[in-house]
Scaffold this motif. Sequence first.
Motif, PDB file in Angstrom:
ATOM      1  N   GLU A 227      -1.433   2.920 -18.786  1.00 45.54           N
ATOM      2  CA  GLU A 227      -2.377   3.333 -17.752  1.00 45.54           C
ATOM      3  C   GLU A 227      -3.412   4.327 -18.296  1.00 45.54           C
ATOM      4  O   GLU A 227      -4.628   4.146 -18.097  1.00 45.54           O
ATOM      5  N   LYS A 228      -2.952   5.349 -18.957  1.00 42.42           N
ATOM      6  CA  LYS A 228      -3.868   6.366 -19.487  1.00 42.42           C
ATOM      7  C   LYS A 228      -4.813   5.782 -20.526  1.00 42.42           C
ATOM      8  O   LYS A 228      -6.014   6.091 -20.555  1.00 42.42           O
ATOM      9  N   TYR A 229      -4.280   4.899 -21.376  1.00 42.20           N
ATOM     10  CA  TYR A 229      -5.094   4.302 -22.437  1.00 42.20           C
ATOM     11  C   TYR A 229      -6.195   3.418 -21.850  1.00 42.20           C
ATOM     12  O   TYR A 229      -7.365   3.492 -22.278  1.00 42.20           O
ATOM     13  N   TYR A 230      -5.865   2.575 -20.864  1.00 38.05           N
ATOM     14  CA  TYR A 230      -6.864   1.689 -20.265  1.00 38.05           C
ATOM     15  C   TYR A 230      -7.963   2.487 -19.584  1.00 38.05           C
ATOM     16  O   TYR A 230      -9.141   2.121 -19.649  1.00 38.05           O
ATOM     17  N   ARG A 231      -7.595   3.571 -18.924  1.00 48.24           N
ATOM     18  CA  ARG A 231      -8.613   4.413 -18.283  1.00 48.24           C
ATOM     19  C   ARG A 231      -9.474   5.104 -19.337  1.00 48.24           C
ATOM     20  O   ARG A 231     -10.686   5.255 -19.158  1.00 48.24           O
ATOM     21  N   GLN A 232      -8.853   5.481 -20.437  1.00 46.09           N
ATOM     22  CA  GLN A 232      -9.586   6.173 -21.509  1.00 46.09           C
ATOM     23  C   GLN A 232     -10.642   5.269 -22.135  1.00 46.09           C
ATOM     24  O   GLN A 232     -11.750   5.725 -22.453  1.00 46.09           O
ATOM     25  N   VAL A 233     -10.337   3.993 -22.302  1.00 45.59           N
ATOM     26  CA  VAL A 233     -11.287   3.070 -22.940  1.00 45.59           C
ATOM     27  C   VAL A 233     -12.215   2.413 -21.917  1.00 45.59           C
ATOM     28  O   VAL A 233     -13.082   1.610 -22.273  1.00 45.59           O
TER      29      VAL A 233
END
Length: 474
Positions: A227-233
Amino acid sequence: MEVWSNLGSIMASVIFIWTMAREYLPPEFYDLFSKWTHRLIGLVSPYISVIIEENDGMKVSEVYEAVQTYLSGRSSSAAKRLKVKKPQNNKNFTFSMDRNEQIADEYEGINVWWVFHSRESKQTVLFSWDSNTEEKRYYELTFNKKHKKKIFDEYLPHVMEESKTLEIRSRYRKIHTNKSDSKDYEFRNRVWTPVVFDHPSTFETLALEPEVKQEIVEDLKRFSRGEKYYRQVGRAWKRGYLLYGPPGTGKSSLIAAMANFLEYDIYDLELTQVKNNTELRKLLISTTNKSIIVIEDIDCSLDLSDRKKKKKKQQEKEKPSDSEKPDENENEDSKVTLSGVLNFTDGLWSCCGSERLFVFTTNHIDRLDPALLRSGRMDKHILLSFCTFGAFKILSRNYLAIEDHALFPAIQDVMEAAQMTPADVAEHLMKMADHPTTALENLIEALREAKEKAASAALKGLSEENASVTEGQV
């Protein structure tokens, strides 16, 4: 004393009149009666009501479902009229309030009352003899005005949290269909109809090479905690899988194993039942987070073939001698387009939700438009082909309960050339599951026959190709 006696009589009369109106007045008259009665009562009553409707725009209200779950645990003891259900493969009964039933609840000394309302109204469609019945369902929460802040700030969040706890405690996976032939009262107003999903497929029982399974499992793990990674990119938290290969190679079993591994619900989308792109978008919005949206045999559902090939084929058909036959994949009732499917998987509306997988299956990947296959739509392509020796060993463990056998080397020698699907191998093993040696002997014979057929088919194809080349040279 006489005053209180008269007041009691008045209250009894009001309740009687209200009950009679609710039971016998037509919906339109009852709504008018209810409207003006509430206004009169509101002038002198210390109580206020909050309405929680079932539909929230184009999808079912999250608050409505939370209240429904919360009250289901209290209905069996508090309500006088109940609806009871027992989902398939579930040990416990589930209870819900009947229409117009009331339940009292208490929170930190504050009394509140819940009422479930359901009103039907018929709407006649212009230029049609058919009339559609619409049903409006909602919960009404009543409490004293002086507790308004506490109810909004504490009680309603308490209901939401408690419903999540109850949901986890009684959790069972569901598979949803968009076919609109359900007569179930609870789901007839909704675009998806669920049933309990209890498929036994797991990655341990799946007939795939261990390396392939491990790769898929690791990919799913990365996605589920990303979740955090997808929002970050800057990407929507979703991922697309394309499963392709011959029939009987385990595409449906792999989807079930993915759902069981991630503990996700499945939405089985039947594209031929979707009338247009707008309805397709509504179906997407109505799915929940932590779900797998599946379109099986997508090449057979609609005409999603390569547009360049289609244009070339159309130019060839312009000759007068050619017969004009409709495409076998064309569905006259559905106006869903390739653009609609592309936007469904990777358009602006695809981000209305999170932690969702899109899984498409096909037996003919070459029939699909390249725009559907690119990364961002179908991120991972998984070929499920004929049974390998590694997959066979898993099947022998599943069906015959053996890890090794003297006949295994003979099977390994012919397995790859036989081009037999895992489904066919499993069928041969099941026939003599109580006699492993006999089952393996029969399988070896079937594999040798399949090998000869595959060799003959390959030789025939080569001969036809050579003849075609020779004819072209002449």
